[in-house]
Design a protein around this motif. Structure first.
Motif, PDB file in Angstrom:
ATOM      1  N   THR A 185      10.322  10.627 -25.522  1.00 31.67           N
ATOM      2  CA  THR A 185       9.611  11.895 -25.397  1.00 31.67           C
ATOM      3  C   THR A 185       9.082  12.059 -23.983  1.00 31.67           C
ATOM      4  OG1 THR A 185       7.797  13.261 -26.271  1.00 31.67           O
ATOM      5  CG2 THR A 185       7.412  10.893 -26.206  1.00 31.67           C
ATOM      6  N   VAL A 186       9.213  13.273 -23.456  1.00 31.77           N
ATOM      7  CA  VAL A 186       8.661  13.616 -22.151  1.00 31.77           C
ATOM      8  C   VAL A 186       8.431  15.124 -22.129  1.00 31.77           C
ATOM      9  CG1 VAL A 186      10.929  13.882 -21.064  1.00 31.77           C
ATOM     10  CG2 VAL A 186       8.936  13.454 -19.643  1.00 31.77           C
ATOM     11  N   VAL A 208       7.809   7.968 -22.741  1.00 31.06           N
ATOM     12  CA  VAL A 208       7.660   6.950 -23.774  1.00 31.06           C
ATOM     13  C   VAL A 208       8.967   6.827 -24.548  1.00 31.06           C
ATOM     14  CG1 VAL A 208       6.349   6.180 -25.775  1.00 31.06           C
ATOM     15  CG2 VAL A 208       5.206   7.436 -23.935  1.00 31.06           C
ATOM     16  N   ARG A 225       2.071   6.274 -29.108  1.00 32.31           N
ATOM     17  CA  ARG A 225       2.166   5.673 -27.776  1.00 32.31           C
ATOM     18  C   ARG A 225       1.990   6.725 -26.681  1.00 32.31           C
ATOM     19  NH1 ARG A 225       1.798   0.203 -26.928  1.00 32.31           N
ATOM     20  NH2 ARG A 225       1.599  -0.480 -29.081  1.00 32.31           N
ATOM     21  N   ASP A 226       2.530   7.895 -26.901  1.00 33.70           N
ATOM     22  CA  ASP A 226       2.396   8.962 -25.906  1.00 33.70           C
ATOM     23  C   ASP A 226       0.921   9.315 -25.714  1.00 33.70           C
ATOM     24  OD1 ASP A 226       3.807  10.819 -24.142  1.00 33.70           O
ATOM     25  OD2 ASP A 226       3.017  12.387 -25.436  1.00 33.70           O
ATOM     26  N   ARG A 227       0.182   9.399 -26.803  1.00 36.86           N
ATOM     27  CA  ARG A 227      -1.253   9.685 -26.690  1.00 36.86           C
ATOM     28  C   ARG A 227      -2.000   8.523 -26.040  1.00 36.86           C
ATOM     29  NH1 ARG A 227      -0.067  12.023 -31.675  1.00 36.86           N
ATOM     30  NH2 ARG A 227      -0.826  10.239 -32.892  1.00 36.86           N
ATOM     31  N   PRO A 273       1.428  17.170 -20.650  1.00 37.05           N
ATOM     32  CA  PRO A 273       2.698  16.670 -20.114  1.00 37.05           C
ATOM     33  C   PRO A 273       2.994  17.286 -18.752  1.00 37.05           C
ATOM     34  CG  PRO A 273       2.948  17.375 -22.390  1.00 37.05           C
ATOM     35  CD  PRO A 273       1.591  17.842 -21.939  1.00 37.05           C
ATOM     36  N   ARG A 314      -1.115   8.728 -22.284  1.00 35.04           N
ATOM     37  CA  ARG A 314      -1.387   9.993 -21.610  1.00 35.04           C
ATOM     38  C   ARG A 314      -2.841  10.424 -21.734  1.00 35.04           C
ATOM     39  NH1 ARG A 314       2.097  13.034 -19.715  1.00 35.04           N
ATOM     40  NH2 ARG A 314       3.788  12.139 -20.941  1.00 35.04           N
TER      41      ARG A 314
END
Length: 221
Positions: free
Chosen positions: A73-74, A54, A114-116, A124, A119
């Protein structure tokens, strides 16, 4: 000339250009939203897992499309990069670097949301010792890709391949500096926007991104 009908077809073309050995344990990492349908095709052809990086652009307060930098973020790692040319413009305009800090903090919060969203409850991906194939639907300035690759580097990947269907000629050298390999089938001489490479370049809805990634409708933002 627009070489790609849509993002899916671009991904199929891109997948044929990615060269891997059996020992590389590849994982395909997509930049949402536009990079996800491209990356899905690459992952399908390679038989590799698909995950996301993201990325949020850090734009001026009064012009969000003009990037001062980007944040990504990753695998739990967050990395921020700046656009030196735009930051110089910030100085020239007499504007404080506190503006960068303010926008970066706002985008960092959005990054987590956004990551949540993309995902769900999935942990991860573990990138340690793997080849990461970082995919977007195209590169104009390279700021988002720089942030994405910087975050991947922190995650222990042994090789990073940037794979994009189209790239601005001036940004290609930037990509070559940050990746072990760059795969880009089309580098047009005159290029103003990524959408010029596609006959169909609709915005990809969040629901479509989640569906491609296999995230159920129960996950919430």
């Amino acid at each position: 000339m627009k070489p790609y009908a849509d993002r899916c077809q671009a991904g199929q073309v891109l997948a044929k250009r990615v060269r891997l050995t059996e020992s590389t344990a590849p994982i395909v990492l997509a930049l949402p939203r536009g990079g996800v349908p491209v990356a899905a095709e690459v992952a399908a052809v390679l038989g590799a897992p698909l995950d996301v990086i993201v990325v949020r652009k850090i734009g001026f307060l009064d012009n969000r499309e003009l990037a001062m930098g980007a944040i990504a973020t990753v695998a739990g790692n967050v990395e921020t990069v700046t656009n030196s040319g735009t930051m110089a413009r910030l100085d020239w305009l007499g504007r404080s670097h506190e503006e960068f800090a303010e926008v970066a903090e706002r985008e960092r919060r959005e990054l987590g949301l956004r990551d949540r969203l993309y995902r769900g409850d999935r942990p991860p991906a573990d990138l340690c010792g793997r080849t990461a194939i970082v995919v977007d639907d195209g590169v104009a300035t390279g700021a988002s890709m720089r942030a994405a690759v910087a975050a991947v580097r922190l995650s222990g990947s042994t090789q990073i391949v940037i794979a994009v269907p189209v790239c601005l000629p001036g940004a290609l050298s930037v990509l070559e500096e940050i990746a072990d390999e760059v795969v880009c089938p089309w580098i047009p001489e005159h290029f103003m926007a990524v959408g010029q490479a596609y006959q169909r370049f609709d915005q990809v809805p969040d629901d479509d991104v989640r569906a491609i990634l296999g995230i159920g409708s129960g996950a919430s933002r």
